[in-house]
Write an enzyme that holds these catalytic residues in place. Structure first.
Site, PDB file in Angstrom:
ATOM      1  N   ASP A   1      78.896 -36.327 113.995  1.00  0.00           N
ATOM      2  CA  ASP A   1      80.309 -36.128 113.689  1.00  0.00           C
ATOM      3  C   ASP A   1      81.030 -37.460 113.509  1.00  0.00           C
ATOM      4  O   ASP A   1      80.728 -38.447 114.193  1.00  0.00           O
ATOM      5  CB  ASP A   1      80.949 -35.337 114.839  1.00  0.00           C
ATOM      6  CG  ASP A   1      82.426 -35.095 114.635  1.00  0.00           C
ATOM      7  OD1 ASP A   1      82.774 -34.417 113.650  1.00  0.00           O
ATOM      8  OD2 ASP A   1      83.232 -35.582 115.441  1.00  0.00           O
TER       9      ASP A   1
ATOM     10  N   GLU B   1      78.318 -36.925 108.865  1.00  0.00           N
ATOM     11  CA  GLU B   1      79.623 -36.607 108.307  1.00  0.00           C
ATOM     12  C   GLU B   1      80.329 -37.945 108.091  1.00  0.00           C
ATOM     13  O   GLU B   1      80.965 -38.483 108.995  1.00  0.00           O
ATOM     14  CB  GLU B   1      80.442 -35.715 109.250  1.00  0.00           C
ATOM     15  CG  GLU B   1      81.760 -35.289 108.623  1.00  0.00           C
ATOM     16  CD  GLU B   1      82.864 -35.039 109.631  1.00  0.00           C
ATOM     17  OE1 GLU B   1      83.866 -34.419 109.236  1.00  0.00           O
ATOM     18  OE2 GLU B   1      82.744 -35.459 110.782  1.00  0.00           O
TER      19      GLU B   1
END
EC number: 2.4.1.18
Length: 715
Positions: free
Chosen positions: A398, A451
């Protein structure tokens, strides 16, 4: 009472770094002396190897006792009286060290890849006695005690000793799996901190409680492996992204447990044709509204849905259905809850001390200090832990952009440049490279995905060639451009034709995943269906065309739960998806389309084998901005492995639309998103079309409105 040495008072005050030097069995002046710290005991006896007893004298009101050991015994127990109760105890301070010298060496240089085998709480048998070994990192603490159900949460009962470069350890006899515990830490300034949860705990209480829980890891079943090659770049990868707490609920609004999910979720994802499940972070977290992206327990599957054993059952059920399991992983930041990692030993241990380096302005969280050996070791070991203990197949990392840039979301003058004066976080870059090297080195069948929302180069390229080493990267640019395009009324789309074309200029610079994730259906962005323009029929037709475009486009696929049946409202983590919508044909039609797109994507090699290679793609029609039509060829390894994708983003039907193809003969219409089965108007090519006569193979197609068709050559 006898005048005591300074170290006795240090132990009583919780400020002694090695209570073994004073407590336990010692030889003094040729005599064996036992000292024990047992608060609340009215009197204490030592029990020798043959059962003989000798009283210990209370030498301090805090519960410090001392006396001779009977008959020179080397092994002993203690017998303590608490009111009317008499209890036989094993003295924690007679047992050997928990950490070996080799453990300390590896921990010191930051190369202990399995710290989860040593740190945390581990049930074991030492010297024939069952108990739990506790180990925690707190290098700047003046004293550390473990407190829990086994000692009535009394910090005086079990002070720990420090070894190596700050690892505190203690074996607690008769502690057991299921016991709750925390660490009572005295900082270097002498102040006691709020009780801290274990950073390497394998389970924790359900919020709002925050204690760690001792887990017997030998009872956690090891899930069977996923099918070999499931993460390969040339394999079909279609990911169903799921938040476990809101996928489906029961009994009104109650969470499904891991075992409930094991019975329902893998079977549904398999039926829908997905190849992978990606779970929003399952690491323990205090706040439901963070969705797991602000974790306090990186080594603990959240107890909201059950035990570690239950989570293992869910992973096994996914593998049984042939699905890969990826977890969202958050090594970029952590919340500042008092029981968590923040200011853990009275100093900035896991985070940067300077707020311009150590705190996220957007999220109010703390940033890991990637320049610290122990922190990098903690994070890399955690990544390996999920693959080792739970047979997880991949980690999606993330917020990578927030890790790579020192000035991420910071105003000018409120960030600290690197040693070269630049904005790149050099320590974070090295951490990410090491993470990928270690993960792929130990688990070559696994993968990672980033990401990363900027144009950072070579995210999914090998470290040895200057890359970050990820297996895949989310294509955030594709997502933004195409959602902007599809959200416009078709009459205006001819002015934004480039939004669709632009992504192919860089589509093969990385191993891309095309994400329609949870982030796109929250915070006022509306659902994916909610972004579609036009009347009711056009909205659903637009959605079908957009999903078909996605599955025909190069790149692996990711779809957030609920998108597969046209969830109307935004996602709400506190409620189930709106499964009742499937009673309406227009929603069940979307679900039918996603199911068929998944199985088409998996069964047609041209649609997945060269997802990440320029050689697997060829534009056929790019110039028809007035008609809002695009066409391209997808290619597989075999010379005849081809698929023609034609997408019409206008509400017009086009007859006798000429499209060149590489092979003469019959082309089968493998999928038409305008089929009545999906809620469309059934305009198409009646299942097949033949090339026209002439030197250059060409098809004359009927192209349905707001739809896509997929055609493959017949052998």
């Amino acid at each position: 009472m006898t005048k005591l040495p300074a170290e006795a008072y240090a132990i009583i005050e919780g400020k002694h770094s090695d209570p073994f030097r004073y407590l336990g069995l010692h030889s003094e002046d040729g005599h064996s002396v036992v000292r024990a710290l047992i608060p609340e005991a009215s009197n204490v006896e030592a029990i020798g190897e043959q059962g003989e007893t000798a009283p210990l004298q209370r030498i301090h009101d805090a519960g410090l006792f001392a006396g001779a050991l009977p008959n020179g015994s080397k092994r002993y127990q203690l017998r303590a009286r608490f009111g009317e109760n008499v209890v036989d105890l094993d003295d924690p301070y007679r047992f050997p060290p928990v950490l070996s010298d080799f453990d300390l060496y590896l921990l010191g240089e930051g190369t202990h890849r399995r710290i989860y085998d040593k740190l945390g709480a581990h049930p074991m048998t030492l010297d024939g006695v069952d108990g739990v070994a506790f180990v925690v990192l707190a290098p700047n603490a003046k004293g550390v005690s473990v407190v829990g159900d086994f000692n009535f949460w009394n910090a005086r009962r079990h002070p720990m000793r420090v070894r190596g470069v700050g690892y505190w350890e203690l074996f607690v006899p008769r502690a057991r799996a299921g016991d709750r515990y925390k660490f009572d830490i005295t900082g270097s300034d002498g102040r006691r901190l709020p009780l801290k949860s274990d950073p390497v705990a394998f389970a924790a209480e359900v919020r709002p409680s925050t204690a760690s829980i001792v887990v017997d890891e030998s009872r956690i079943p090891r899930p069977r492996p996923a099918p070999s090659g499931i993460n390969a770049v040339e394999a079909p990868i279609s990911i169903y992204e799921v938040h476990l707490g809101s996928w489906r609920r029961k009994n009104g609004n109650e969470w499904l447990s891991y075992r409930d999910l094991a019975e329902q979720l893998p079977a549904y994802a398999k039926d829908m044709g997905f190849t992978h499940l990606e779970l929003l972070p399952v690491s323990e977290h205090p706040f439901d509204g963070s969705w797991g992206y602000q974790p306090t327990g990186l080594y603990a599957p959240t107890s909201r849905f059950g035990t570690p054993e239950d989570f293992s059952v869910l992973v096994d059920a996914c593998h049984r259905e042939g699905l890969g399991v990826w977890l969202d992983w958050v090594p970029g930041h952590f919340p500042d809850d008092p029981h968590g990692l923040g200011y853990f030993d009275g100093t900035a241990l896991y985070e940067h001390a300077h707020p311009m380096q150590g705190r996220h302005l957007d999220w109010g969280t703390l940033i890991y200090n990637y320049g610290r050996t122990e922190v990098v070791n903690f994070l890399v070991s955690n990544a390996l832990f999920w693959l080792d203990r739970y047979s997880v197949d991949g980690l999606r990392v993330d917020a990578v952009a927030s890790m790579l840039y020192l000035d991420y979301s910071r105003p000018a003058g409120e960030w600290i440049p690197n040693r070269h004066g630049g904005r790149e976080n050099l320590e974070a870059i090295e951490f990410l490279r090491r993470f990928n090297i270690e993960l792929f080195g130990h688990f070559p069948e696994a993968t990672t995905a980033a990401e990363e929302s900027t144009a950072w180069p070579q995210v999914s390229r090998p470290v040895e060639y200057g890359g970050l080493g990820f297996g895949f990267k989310w294509n955030m640019g594709w997502m933004h451009d195409t959602l902007k395009y599809i959200g416009k009324d078709p009459i205006y789309r001819k002015h934004h034709h480039g939004d669709v074309l632009f992504g192919l200029h860089y589509a093969f610079s990385e191993n891309f995943i095309l994400p329609l994730s949870h982030d796109e259906v929250v915070h006022g962005k509306r659902s994916i269906l909610g972004r579609m323009p036009g009347d009711e029929w056009q909205r659903f037709a637009n959605l079908r065309a957009y999903y078909s475009f996605m599955f025909g486009h190069p790149g692996k696929k990711l779809l957030f739960m609920g998108c597969e049946f046209g969830q109307e409202r935004e996602w709400n983590h506190d409620h189930s998806l709106d499964w009742h919508l499937l009673a309406q044909h227009r929603h069940s039609g979307i679900q039918n389309l996603i199911r068929d797109l998944n199985w088409l994507y998996r069964s047609v090699p041209a649609l997945h084998q060269m997802d990440c290679s320029q050689a697997g793609f060829e534009w056929v029609i790019t110039h028809d901005s007035g008609g809002n039509v695009f066409a391209w060829l997808r290619k597989g390894f075999d010379a005849r492995a081809r698929c023609l994708v034609v997408v019409n983003f206008s509400p017009n039907v086009y007859h006798n639309y000429r499209v060149r193809v590489p092979f003469a003969g019959k082309w089968r219409e493998a999928l038409n998103s305008d089929s009545a089965h999906y809620g469309g108007s059934n305009v198409g090519n009646v299942g097949e079309v033949h090339t026209l006569e002439g030197n250059i193979p060409e098809l004359s197609l009927t192209i349905p409105p707001l739809a896509a068709i997929f055609l493959v050559p017949e052998s």
